[in-house]
Write an enzyme that holds these catalytic residues in place. Structure first.
Site, PDB file in Angstrom:
ATOM      1  N   HIS A  27       2.108   4.464  -2.973  1.00  0.00           N
ATOM      2  CA  HIS A  27       2.238   5.913  -2.766  1.00  0.00           C
ATOM      3  C   HIS A  27       3.618   6.394  -3.204  1.00  0.00           C
ATOM      4  O   HIS A  27       3.759   7.386  -3.924  1.00  0.00           O
ATOM      5  CB  HIS A  27       2.064   6.256  -1.280  1.00  0.00           C
ATOM      6  CG  HIS A  27       0.682   6.123  -0.751  1.00  0.00           C
ATOM      7  ND1 HIS A  27      -0.420   6.670  -1.363  1.00  0.00           N
ATOM      8  CD2 HIS A  27       0.211   5.516   0.372  1.00  0.00           C
ATOM      9  CE1 HIS A  27      -1.501   6.411  -0.653  1.00  0.00           C
ATOM     10  NE2 HIS A  27      -1.150   5.702   0.400  1.00  0.00           N
TER      11      HIS A  27
ATOM     12  N   HIS B 227       0.840  -1.204   0.000  1.00  0.00           N
ATOM     13  CA  HIS B 227       0.000   0.000   0.000  1.00  0.00           C
ATOM     14  C   HIS B 227       0.877   1.257   0.000  1.00  0.00           C
ATOM     15  O   HIS B 227       0.668   2.188  -0.793  1.00  0.00           O
ATOM     16  CB  HIS B 227      -0.914  -0.021   1.230  1.00  0.00           C
ATOM     17  CG  HIS B 227      -1.772   1.194   1.396  1.00  0.00           C
ATOM     18  ND1 HIS B 227      -3.111   1.215   1.109  1.00  0.00           N
ATOM     19  CD2 HIS B 227      -1.476   2.445   1.809  1.00  0.00           C
ATOM     20  CE1 HIS B 227      -3.608   2.407   1.341  1.00  0.00           C
ATOM     21  NE2 HIS B 227      -2.626   3.179   1.779  1.00  0.00           N
ATOM     22  N   GLU B 228       1.870   1.289   0.888  1.00  0.00           N
ATOM     23  CA  GLU B 228       2.746   2.462   0.975  1.00  0.00           C
ATOM     24  C   GLU B 228       3.675   2.565  -0.234  1.00  0.00           C
ATOM     25  O   GLU B 228       3.994   3.672  -0.694  1.00  0.00           O
ATOM     26  CB  GLU B 228       3.554   2.421   2.275  1.00  0.00           C
ATOM     27  CG  GLU B 228       2.712   2.439   3.537  1.00  0.00           C
ATOM     28  CD  GLU B 228       1.725   3.584   3.562  1.00  0.00           C
ATOM     29  OE1 GLU B 228       2.084   4.702   3.147  1.00  0.00           O
ATOM     30  OE2 GLU B 228       0.574   3.361   3.984  1.00  0.00           O
TER      31      GLU B 228
ATOM     32  N   ASP C  86      -4.830   7.390  -1.425  1.00  0.00           N
ATOM     33  CA  ASP C  86      -5.753   6.534  -0.693  1.00  0.00           C
ATOM     34  C   ASP C  86      -7.145   6.565  -1.311  1.00  0.00           C
ATOM     35  O   ASP C  86      -7.615   7.609  -1.783  1.00  0.00           O
ATOM     36  CB  ASP C  86      -5.839   6.980   0.769  1.00  0.00           C
ATOM     37  CG  ASP C  86      -4.523   6.795   1.505  1.00  0.00           C
ATOM     38  OD1 ASP C  86      -3.867   5.760   1.285  1.00  0.00           O
ATOM     39  OD2 ASP C  86      -4.151   7.681   2.297  1.00  0.00           O
TER      40      ASP C  86
END
Length: 922
Positions: free
Chosen positions: A159, A155-156, A166
């Site tokens: 980014h 998830h990170e 998000d």
């Protein structure tokens, strides 16, 4: 020719490096050169290293699944801090804390143990770093509220690497899709229950908003039949990102707001640094390999050009002044410093010397070269510097060279630098220095700066001041507060603020051109310092005042008097350090969005202001960009969530730089809070969702509430402060014969609306003629019942142009409409906007806004209620607006006078443009 070959090599090197996030490379399908650094505040624990490795192994499998068997993690370096002494860690090579992609540090006041990624802005642009805490890595009772560590990391990573955002929104957890209330999520097929968080009753609807009440929470099923999306909730059974086909374009999340309603996979494949990457067969093993290294005390060699061209003007004097400041004030105790000078050959002026007190610093400063003459061989100096670095018996690996040159010579020592494991920081002085020396920085992970020539330039002092230690311990770094100068007669006055986070080892440095000025420094309360308190170095033309103990907090005033009858250059530089080991100082960092531009797109200037990860907002931030031809540009950087700035009040101040002409540029940023307005911000960065709970076998399993933020600490006044920083230099090279580029207005991203009685007030921030500079010419609004039409074929939607003359970029815009009619129940419209400049260039399409009207059923009267005898009755109509991509626009039913450029057409339109929840009584 040699020159052509070197320039070709520079071009190839630029292409090679342009796709990297601070060193990350994609080799085949595997990511290499990933650096994870552990902060010195983290207690030594070998289990932490084991957990890092396990997280990456798990993440590699998840990443492979999420990218359809394409990408995985291949090589990872772990940098442990110098105060860890229980393990036998090899010496770091070019790995340094400041360039880490992942940082493990103690929690800060804003995020706690939440994993997050620092992102500066534009969709598809790489982030700065991922932040994880020791408790998240070591304590399963902490990490379980975010999901499996490997999936959280993916998830990170999305980014950091791909610049996506998000898909949840804690501020807007629900929205209306037509007349149906939906949780903000992707995909829309994520299933779950809407439950009151206090008593697990079914959620109730707010009659005013038409949405669920504030105590309602969407609890997703832990096991999902859909496969997406990791960017919504990484703790579910989902294993992919939302595709173009499955993306929820209506959800009011940051991904839609900043990425134009594109799904994550679409951004990765079309906008990110990995867009268009060729897919190769996946190897049998996708488990990453690891290297654990440790940074040691700093070992640095100054390699200084003293060729004939350095004798021109004040170059040697400026060199001596800047290098003296570095030796006396910047380099830390227990570091080793050597000095080499070079012309056509190189000479060692000082071997590696331990900095262990004032005597060692004075000895090194006294050994700086005084005169110049001869030819230039840059690589002779570099190789001699590598020889000096090897004088400690440990080779040059992990050490650094600071190379300064104003000349041109062939660069043929790239291989030697690369094999040495040393980092080379390059400084070019004046307009004729060979830009190819930047290659040495590029291949070794060093910094590149270009300094302007002349007695009135403070560039070299600023550059040497910026070369602080970078092991993650901010309390040991020298911080530059002030750097300013003038060429003048008479008095030169100024002030600098010492805030409560700094004050130790505070120093005032005055540099003059010919004769020493009279000096007066006034502390905020008790002390007055004059010229007699300053230490005078006549050969370097400097005067230095060191404040004993901790400097008083408040505004310090200074005055310099040029006693000559003709103008001379004088400058003031003020530095300080943290007030104590327990209080991290307010820090500022700045950089450009790219280090090279061919003029095809505007560049962005960024400045980050924070105290250990907590944003500082409402400060005055001004950037100065100066070219080697003497052109200078002053740009105010804003944290207003408009124009170049992606997020309001996140402590990241931004602006576009559009005045692109060929040349080398320096970047300098000054930050002030003289009016005392600056505050700490509550706004968090992009990060993994704290999972409120799940539905398991039909039963809601709740997690404890998310740990609250201490608002008292974060709302505190930062106090008056001053900071001055520089960023790495950058270059612009426009095609021959091509005029400077003309850019359109920036995309509008902050439409907002308020209801005032029977009117709607529409507000936004004005874009500019060129991005966020100047003044646009016109606004354009189009609407449709099909959101995809606005996104893919904007010009075919219905057009509405209002009578409004745009204001200067950054100004607040207002537009008010009188309400007199209502759209039909269930009507859904989508709106978007563009701005246009005088050359008819149009901005990107703005956020797409969804408008839905809901008429709640009238309540059934109770049998005990008194009958209504008035005969009028009350019909309450609620217009509920669901903001989908970016912003909110207002409910708008208006009689409008339309002005299309100079031609005035009068027409009455009945429109409804909705963005807030409105109650209308009939």
């Amino acid at each position: 020719s040699t020159t052509m070959a070197s320039k070709a090599a520079a071009v190839l090197l630029l292409v090679y490096l342009s796709g990297s996030t601070f060193g990350i490379k994609l080799t085949g399908n595997g990511y290499t050169d990933i650096l994870i650094a552990i902060n010195p505040e983290v207690p030594e624990d070998p289990v932490l290293i084991t957990q890092i490795k396990e997280m990456f192994k798990e993440a590699s499998r998840h990443l492979l699944n999420a990218t359809k068997k394409h990408l995985y993690f291949k090589e990872v370096a772990i940098l442990v801090p110098p105060n860890w002494n229980k393990g036998n860690y090899p010496k770091a090579k070019t790995e340094v804390y400041d360039k880490a992609n992942i940082i493990i540090d103690e929690p800060n006041k804003l995020h706690g143990d939440q994993p997050y990624t620092l992102q500066y802005g534009e969709c598809g642009s790489e982030g700065r770093y991922i932040h994880l805490t020791p408790d998240f890595m070591l304590n399963d009772d902490v990490s379980k509220y975010y999901g499996p560590r490997g999936k959280v990391f993916v998830h990170e990573w999305a980014h950091l690497r791909w610049g996506v955002f998000d898909e949840y929104n804690e501020e807007k957890p629900f929205y209306l899709s037509g007349s149906i209330i939906e949780a903000t999520r992707c995909t829309i097929n994520i299933t779950g229950k809407y439950i009151h968080k206090h008593d697990q009753r079914d959620c109730t609807t707010d009659p005013v908003t038409g949405l669920y009440t504030e105590d309602c929470v969407f609890y997703p099923d832990k096991q999902q039949t859909t496969s997406a999306s990791i960017m919504y909730n990484q703790g579910l059974s989902v294993k992919e990102f939302c595709t173009k086909e499955t993306h929820n374009t209506e959800a009011p999340n940051i991904q839609n707001r900043l990425c134009g309603n594109r799904g994550v996979e679409e951004v990765i494949t079309s906008l990110s640094v990995d867009a268009g990457v060729a897919v190769v067969p996946t190897p049998p093993s996708i488990l990453p390999t690891f290297t654990v290294v440790q940074c040691r005390q700093r070992v640095v060699c100054l390699v200084l050009d003293v060729s004939g061209s350095m004798a021109a003007g004040s170059r040697m004097l400026n060199l001596r002044q800047a290098a003296t400041l570095f030796i006396q004030k910047i380099v830390e105790d227990q570091a080793y410093v050597g000095i080499v000078q070079f012309t056509a050959t190189a000479t060692i002026r000082e071997p590696l010397t331990l900095i262990d007190g004032e005597a060692s610093r004075d000895k090194l400063a006294g050994s700086l070269p005084l005169s110049a003459g001869g030819g230039t061989d840059i690589c002779a100096g570099v190789k001699k510097g590598l020889e000096v670095l090897g004088g400690d018996g440990d080779g040059a690996m992990g050490d650094a060279i600071i190379l300064l040159t104003d000349g041109e010579s062939s660069i043929n020592c790239q291989k030697s630098v690369n094999e040495s494991g040393a980092t080379v920081h390059t400084i070019t002085l004046g307009p004729n220095a060979n830009i190819d020396v930047k290659q040495l920085s590029d291949i070794s992970g060093g910094k590149y700066h270009n300094a302007a020539d002349g007695v009135d330039s403070n560039d070299l002092v600023d550059i040497f001041t910026s070369h602080t230690t970078s092991d993650g311990n901010l309390t040991k770094q020298t911080i530059q507060l002030e750097s300013t100068g003038l060429n003048m007669i008479g008095w030169f006055n100024g002030s600098v603020s010492i805030d409560r986070t700094i004050g130790n080892k505070t120093s005032f440095l005055v540099i003059y051109e010919r004769s020493p000025p009279d000096i007066l420094v006034l502390s905020p309360f008790t002390r007055t310092y004059d010229t007699s308190h300053f230490k005078h170095d006549a050969s370097a033309k400097t005067l230095t005042l060191d404040i004993e103990g901790t400097a008083e907090t408040g505004k310090w005033k200074y005055s310099l008097l040029n006693k000559e009858s003709t103008a001379q250059s004088m400058s003031m530089t003020v530095t300080s350090r943290a007030v104590s080991d327990a209080i991290p100082p307010v820090m500022v960092k700045t950089h450009m969005s790219q280090q090279f531009s061919n003029g095809s797109k505007p560049m962005l200037v960024y400045a980050e202001v924070n105290q250990k990860g907590v944003p500082v907002i409402l400060a005055d931030v001004m950037a100065t960009l100066k070219s080697d031809s003497g052109d200078q540009y002053e740009i105010q950087l804003l944290d207003n969530g408009a124009g170049a700035d992606a997020f309001r009040n996140d402590g990241i101040y931004s602006s576009y730089f559009t005045e692109l002409t060929t040349g080398k540029y320096s970047l300098k940023v000054k930050v002030h809070n003289n009016d005392g307005m600056a505050r700490f911000s509550l706004r968090r960065h992009s990060g993994a969702l704290y999972i409120p709970g799940y539905v398991v076998n039909g039963q809601v399993v709740m997690n404890p509430p998310k740990p609250p933020i201490s608002e008292d600490d974060l709302q505190a006044d930062v106090g008056s402060f001053t900071r001055t920083v520089i960023g790495e230099s950058f270059s612009v090279s426009l095609p021959p014969g091509v005029p400077p580029p003309n850019f359109p207005p920036n995309k509008i991203t902050d439409l907002n609306a308020e209801i005032e009685e029977d009117k709607v007030l529409l507000t936004w921030t004005a874009p500019g003629e060129d991005m966020d500079q100047g003044t646009a010419t016109a606004y354009e609004i189009r609407f449709s019942e099909d959101s995809d039409l606005l996104r893919s074929n904007f010009s075919t939607a219905h057009l509405v142009t209002y009578d409004l003359s745009p204001k200067k970029a950054g100004s607040p815009e207002k537009l008010s409409f009188t309400l007199f009619s209502i759209i039909k129940n269930g009507t859904t419209l989508f709106f978007a906007a563009k701005a246009e400049d005088k050359s008819f260039l149009k901005s990107e399409t703005s956020n797409i806004i969804q408008v839905t009207k809901i008429v709640p059923k009238a309540p059934v009267p109770s049998p005990t209620d008194a009958p209504d005898t008035s005969g009028s009755g009350v019909n309450i109509t609620a217009i509920v607006i669901s903001v989908t991509t970016v912003t909110m626009v207002a409910c708008l039913i208006a009689s409008v006078t339309i002005l299309i450029r100079p031609i005035l057409l009068r027409s009455h339109l009945k429109l409804c443009v909705c963005a807030l929840t409105i109650m209308c009584l009939q």
